[in-house]
Design a protein around this motif. Sequence first.
Motif, PDB file in Angstrom:
ATOM      1  N   UNK A  33      -6.034   8.258  -3.403  1.00 23.58           N
ATOM      2  CA  UNK A  33      -4.665   7.865  -3.062  1.00 23.58           C
ATOM      3  C   UNK A  33      -4.120   6.877  -4.095  1.00 23.58           C
ATOM      4  N   UNK A  34      -4.907   5.885  -4.456  1.00 22.82           N
ATOM      5  CA  UNK A  34      -4.455   4.867  -5.417  1.00 22.82           C
ATOM      6  C   UNK A  34      -4.140   5.484  -6.782  1.00 22.82           C
ATOM      7  N   UNK A  37      -0.869   7.264  -6.283  1.00 23.89           N
ATOM      8  CA  UNK A  37       0.239   6.341  -6.001  1.00 23.89           C
ATOM      9  C   UNK A  37       0.680   5.590  -7.250  1.00 23.89           C
ATOM     10  N   UNK A  38      -0.264   5.203  -8.112  1.00 26.99           N
ATOM     11  CA  UNK A  38       0.107   4.493  -9.341  1.00 26.99           C
ATOM     12  C   UNK A  38       0.980   5.375 -10.235  1.00 26.99           C
ATOM     13  N   UNK A  41       4.312   6.348  -7.528  1.00 25.38           N
ATOM     14  CA  UNK A  41       4.877   5.060  -7.097  1.00 25.38           C
ATOM     15  C   UNK A  41       5.543   5.052  -5.718  1.00 25.38           C
ATOM     16  N   UNK A  43       5.106   6.078  -1.569  1.00 25.01           N
ATOM     17  CA  UNK A  43       4.053   6.382  -0.594  1.00 25.01           C
ATOM     18  C   UNK A  43       4.122   7.819  -0.073  1.00 25.01           C
ATOM     19  N   UNK A  46       2.972  10.199  -2.644  1.00 22.92           N
ATOM     20  CA  UNK A  46       1.520  10.037  -2.843  1.00 22.92           C
ATOM     21  C   UNK A  46       0.749  10.669  -1.686  1.00 22.92           C
ATOM     22  N   UNK A  47       1.264  10.500  -0.476  1.00 24.91           N
ATOM     23  CA  UNK A  47       0.620  11.074   0.711  1.00 24.91           C
ATOM     24  C   UNK A  47       0.609  12.601   0.628  1.00 24.91           C
ATOM     25  N   UNK A 110       8.364   0.146  -5.480  1.00 25.03           N
ATOM     26  CA  UNK A 110       8.026  -1.173  -6.045  1.00 25.03           C
ATOM     27  C   UNK A 110       9.257  -2.043  -6.263  1.00 25.03           C
ATOM     28  N   UNK A 113      10.369  -3.724  -3.233  1.00 30.29           N
ATOM     29  CA  UNK A 113       9.457  -4.670  -2.594  1.00 30.29           C
ATOM     30  C   UNK A 113      10.001  -6.082  -2.739  1.00 30.29           C
ATOM     31  N   UNK A 127       6.188   1.056 -17.691  1.00 31.04           N
ATOM     32  CA  UNK A 127       5.107   1.995 -17.374  1.00 31.04           C
ATOM     33  C   UNK A 127       5.683   3.387 -17.065  1.00 31.04           C
ATOM     34  N   UNK A 139      -3.528   3.686 -16.645  1.00 25.38           N
ATOM     35  CA  UNK A 139      -3.886   3.287 -15.274  1.00 25.38           C
ATOM     36  C   UNK A 139      -5.405   3.334 -15.067  1.00 25.38           C
TER      37      UNK A 139
ATOM     38  N   UNK B  29       1.822  -5.762  -9.956  1.00 27.25           N
ATOM     39  CA  UNK B  29       2.227  -4.349 -10.033  1.00 27.25           C
ATOM     40  C   UNK B  29       1.202  -3.485  -9.303  1.00 27.25           C
ATOM     41  N   UNK B  32       1.367  -4.001  -5.484  1.00 25.26           N
ATOM     42  CA  UNK B  32       2.540  -3.311  -4.903  1.00 25.26           C
ATOM     43  C   UNK B  32       2.333  -1.797  -4.876  1.00 25.26           C
ATOM     44  N   UNK B  33       1.753  -1.307  -5.970  1.00 26.14           N
ATOM     45  CA  UNK B  33       1.538   0.141  -6.063  1.00 26.14           C
ATOM     46  C   UNK B  33       0.553   0.631  -5.011  1.00 26.14           C
ATOM     47  N   UNK B  34      -0.350  -0.236  -4.625  1.00 28.24           N
ATOM     48  CA  UNK B  34      -1.407   0.202  -3.712  1.00 28.24           C
ATOM     49  C   UNK B  34      -1.123  -0.126  -2.251  1.00 28.24           C
ATOM     50  N   UNK B  35       0.041  -0.660  -2.010  1.00 28.17           N
ATOM     51  CA  UNK B  35       0.393  -0.951  -0.609  1.00 28.17           C
ATOM     52  C   UNK B  35       0.500   0.337   0.192  1.00 28.17           C
ATOM     53  N   UNK B  37       1.031   1.984   4.409  1.00 29.88           N
ATOM     54  CA  UNK B  37       1.352   1.637   5.797  1.00 29.88           C
ATOM     55  C   UNK B  37       0.068   1.314   6.564  1.00 29.88           C
ATOM     56  N   UNK B  40      -3.004   3.735   7.684  1.00 28.30           N
ATOM     57  CA  UNK B  40      -2.752   5.005   6.983  1.00 28.30           C
ATOM     58  C   UNK B  40      -4.041   5.808   6.791  1.00 28.30           C
ATOM     59  N   UNK B  41      -5.083   5.143   6.341  1.00 22.29           N
ATOM     60  CA  UNK B  41      -6.329   5.865   6.035  1.00 22.29           C
ATOM     61  C   UNK B  41      -7.121   6.247   7.294  1.00 22.29           C
ATOM     62  N   UNK B  44      -5.995   9.705   8.225  1.00 18.05           N
ATOM     63  CA  UNK B  44      -5.695  10.573   7.084  1.00 18.05           C
ATOM     64  C   UNK B  44      -6.416  11.922   7.191  1.00 18.05           C
ATOM     65  N   UNK B  47      -4.864  14.328   9.581  1.00 16.53           N
ATOM     66  CA  UNK B  47      -3.641  14.947   9.061  1.00 16.53           C
ATOM     67  C   UNK B  47      -3.951  16.031   8.034  1.00 16.53           C
TER      68      UNK B  47
END
Lengths: 180, 152
Positions: A33-34, A37-38, A41, A43, A46-47, A110, A113, A127, A139, B29, B32-35, B37, B40-41, B44, B47
């Motif tokens: 996921x990370x 997401x990077x 950007x 959610x 990314x999901x 971002x 935020x 980026x 990344x 950065x 924030x990028x890894x935030x 809900x 969520x996991x 997961x 889903x």
Amino acid sequence: MASDSELIVQFQQKNNREQAFTQLMQKHQVKVYHQIKRMVLNHDDADDVAQIVWIKIWDKLDGFKMESEFSTWLFRIAYNETLNFIAKEKRKSTSSLDQDNGTYENHSSLTDAPKSTNIQIQLEQAIKQLPEKQRFVFMLRYFEELNYEKIASITGTTVGGAKANYHQAIKKLEEFIKGH
Amino acid sequence: MEQNQSHNELNNDQKLAEQLFSIESLSQFNENALETPHFYFENFNARVFHKMEQTNKSKFLSFAFPKWTSYAVAATLLFAIAATFIFTNNSLQNQTSTAEINIQEISNDEIETYVNENESLTEVDWQSELTKYSEHNESFNLNHDSIETNIE
């Protein structure tokens, strides 16, 4: 907890496939996921991509021959799916409203935020303007601290190519800062 | 030794980025990028399995009824209608031509024989025949006056 290869064997022998797969997911879902997401950007995007990646893994896991690490194979699929997603979004945006510069404008969470500062916004923009492959390598190298061998396997390039991508990314980030 | 070298190389690469942006902004950065809900996991995998079921259903449907099915059905219907029309049209034509063939198949001799045999019918003198009949049956008087009298 069982190792990746034990879980894969269990899955391939059709012995509690769902249970084995769930355990594999639980082990790797956060990193996958990370990684996604990077790049995207956002959610929701990314999901979506993460779910598609795991469905592909389910479909292809029977054919996985354990010639490489499972995580490398998994991240490579995630890399390809992310690139597919970005390409689709670019096509959508160029064919609709975003015809000003033809670049992919993702809906970043971002900049919205509360913690975002001007520097943060500038960093994000810097980026985002990197070509996808360079962005990906940046990344994986900077945040995930992966070695170039692994980055090369994930992105389907050589070690030299991966190093070149990282340094080109740094150069472009520098040029962006000078220009702003 | 090799691990140290690799670690140094990583440090050097990271420093290149940190000369452009502060460590704080880079880590911010990343945060924030890894935030994600909350929780969520935790659901997961459920889903993913749910989406897999939906994908399999749609795959089954697309396998059972591929995109070209509608075209195939339309083509079959069109073919059936066209075939019925052509068949009906042909059979009518066949009937007409069969009749034509039947007339043509009758020889001239047969026709002549038929006409000769039935010549008497065409040349009957109906007036004399009626007169003869009324003479034999007195009550049957078909002259103009008697008819008028009967009508009145």
